[in-house]
Write an enzyme that holds these catalytic residues in place. Structure first.
Site, PDB file in Angstrom:
ATOM      1  N   ASN A   8      67.773   1.040  80.825  1.00 20.72           N
ATOM      2  CA  ASN A   8      66.515   1.638  81.283  1.00 20.72           C
ATOM      3  C   ASN A   8      65.446   0.537  81.374  1.00 20.72           C
ATOM      4  O   ASN A   8      65.051  -0.052  80.366  1.00 20.72           O
ATOM      5  CB  ASN A   8      66.101   2.734  80.281  1.00 20.72           C
ATOM      6  CG  ASN A   8      64.859   3.482  80.726  1.00 20.72           C
ATOM      7  OD1 ASN A   8      64.242   3.144  81.739  1.00 20.72           O
ATOM      8  ND2 ASN A   8      64.475   4.502  79.970  1.00 20.72           N
ATOM      9  N   HIS A  92      62.993  12.277  79.525  1.00 17.01           N
ATOM     10  CA  HIS A  92      62.935  11.176  78.549  1.00 17.01           C
ATOM     11  C   HIS A  92      61.763  11.425  77.615  1.00 17.01           C
ATOM     12  O   HIS A  92      60.748  12.011  78.035  1.00 17.01           O
ATOM     13  CB  HIS A  92      62.765   9.847  79.296  1.00 17.01           C
ATOM     14  CG  HIS A  92      62.975   8.655  78.411  1.00 17.01           C
ATOM     15  ND1 HIS A  92      62.026   8.225  77.524  1.00 17.01           N
ATOM     16  CD2 HIS A  92      64.038   7.844  78.242  1.00 17.01           C
ATOM     17  CE1 HIS A  92      62.488   7.180  76.859  1.00 17.01           C
ATOM     18  NE2 HIS A  92      63.712   6.925  77.276  1.00 17.01           N
ATOM     19  N   GLU A 140      68.333  10.907  72.162  1.00 13.09           N
ATOM     20  CA  GLU A 140      67.558   9.747  71.713  1.00 13.09           C
ATOM     21  C   GLU A 140      66.484  10.198  70.720  1.00 13.09           C
ATOM     22  O   GLU A 140      65.491  10.808  71.130  1.00 13.09           O
ATOM     23  CB  GLU A 140      66.832   9.081  72.886  1.00 13.09           C
ATOM     24  CG  GLU A 140      67.721   8.514  73.953  1.00 13.09           C
ATOM     25  CD  GLU A 140      66.974   7.497  74.811  1.00 13.09           C
ATOM     26  OE1 GLU A 140      67.428   6.358  74.856  1.00 13.09           O
ATOM     27  OE2 GLU A 140      65.946   7.839  75.408  1.00 13.09           O
TER      28      GLU A 140
HETATM   29  O1  G3P Z   1      66.143   5.238  77.550  1.00 13.83           O
HETATM   30  C1  G3P Z   1      66.488   4.289  76.589  1.00 13.83           C
HETATM   31  C2  G3P Z   1      65.415   4.059  75.631  1.00 13.83           C
HETATM   32  O2  G3P Z   1      64.547   5.099  75.373  1.00 13.83           O
HETATM   33  C3  G3P Z   1      65.857   3.376  74.390  1.00 13.83           C
HETATM   34  O3  G3P Z   1      64.916   2.379  74.210  1.00 13.83           O
HETATM   35  O4  G3P Z   1      64.175   0.172  73.551  1.00 13.83           O
HETATM   36  O5  G3P Z   1      65.241   1.679  71.882  1.00 13.83           O
HETATM   37  O6  G3P Z   1      66.636   0.660  73.667  1.00 13.83           O
HETATM   38  P1  G3P Z   1      65.264   1.153  73.268  1.00 13.83           P
END
Ligand code: G3P
Length: 219
Positions: A8, A92, A140
């Site tokens: 992303n 998201h 997430e």
């Molecule tokens: O969509 C992926 C993202 O939200 C994760 O972010 O920086 O923790 O890899 P990061």
């Protein structure tokens, strides 16, 4: 079974405008591996250039409506599909969408054959979204996004539970937040995830291609 890695680009300076193109050109040099799909979620204004660099591997970061029409300031699934974009993230935690809208978008996108990766912040959301039968749910935990502790080490139990829920609904589960290295990928896979999402671990890395190659190795 295919393992999916989504990088992303978010709205990072390092991954926007001309730097988005440079990053993408660098990342497509990474090794290709059977049964491993690497997709890039690029910002809205960089999508058109991105598909010329990595056709078939670009998804959007969000989508607003299914079809084109009198929708000021919108990005539709119909338009994205027309120009060759291969799907979109939706909901998201940095771009939340109402549940009714998610359900409507999902229905339209399914009819078009346009994959949506529905992001969920909690096990309750994984449960609720799995009833809508999307192709993908991306779990997430928001508090781990952008940090150094990965979802696979901080929440292993939740990944297993999410994976059970998704398996029963025939939905593929991806996990993300704090993913940085090969161990995170291995652990996520062992816990039942069929892919990972990663942003800062690649985009802010000194050597993004090496960082991505190590994830691909482990996938
Ligand atoms: O969509 C992926 C993202 O939200 C994760 O972010 O920086 O923790 O890899 P990061």
């Amino acid at each position: 079974m295919t393992f999916t890695i989504i990088v992303n680009f978010k709205h990072y300076k390092q991954a926007s405008g001309p730097r988005s193109e440079d990053l993408l050109r660098n990342l497509i040099t990474c090794r290709k591996k059977p049964e491993t799909s690497v997709l890039f979620a690029v910002g809205p204004s960089d999508l058109r250039n991105a598909i010329t660099i990595a056709p078939g591997r670009i998804i959007a970061q969000s989508v607003d409506t299914v079809s084109m029409g009198a929708f000021t300031g919108s990005l539709s699934a119909e338009f994205l599909q027309q120009v060759g974009i291969s799907g979109s993230l939706l909901n998201h935690s940095e771009k939340r969408v109402d549940r009714i809208i998610i359900s409507r978008l999902l229905e339209g996108a399914k009819e078009m054959g346009f994959p949506l990766y529905i992001c969920a912040e909690s096990l309750d959301e994984v449960r609720s979204f799995s009833e809508m039968k999307p192709d993908f749910i991306a779990y997430e935990p928001p508090e781990l996004i952008g940090g150094d502790v990965s979802v696979s080490s901080a929440k292993p139990g939740i990944i297993s539970e999410a994976s059970d829920i998704c398996r029963k609904s025939n939905v593929k589960l991806l996990v993300g937040a704090g993913v940085k290295n090969a161990d995170d990928v291995r652990r996520s896979r062992q816990l039942g995830a069929q892919g990972v999402l990663i942003a800062s671990g690649i985009v802010l890395s000194r050597d993004p291609a090496t960082a991505l190659n190590s994830l691909i190795e482990a996938a």
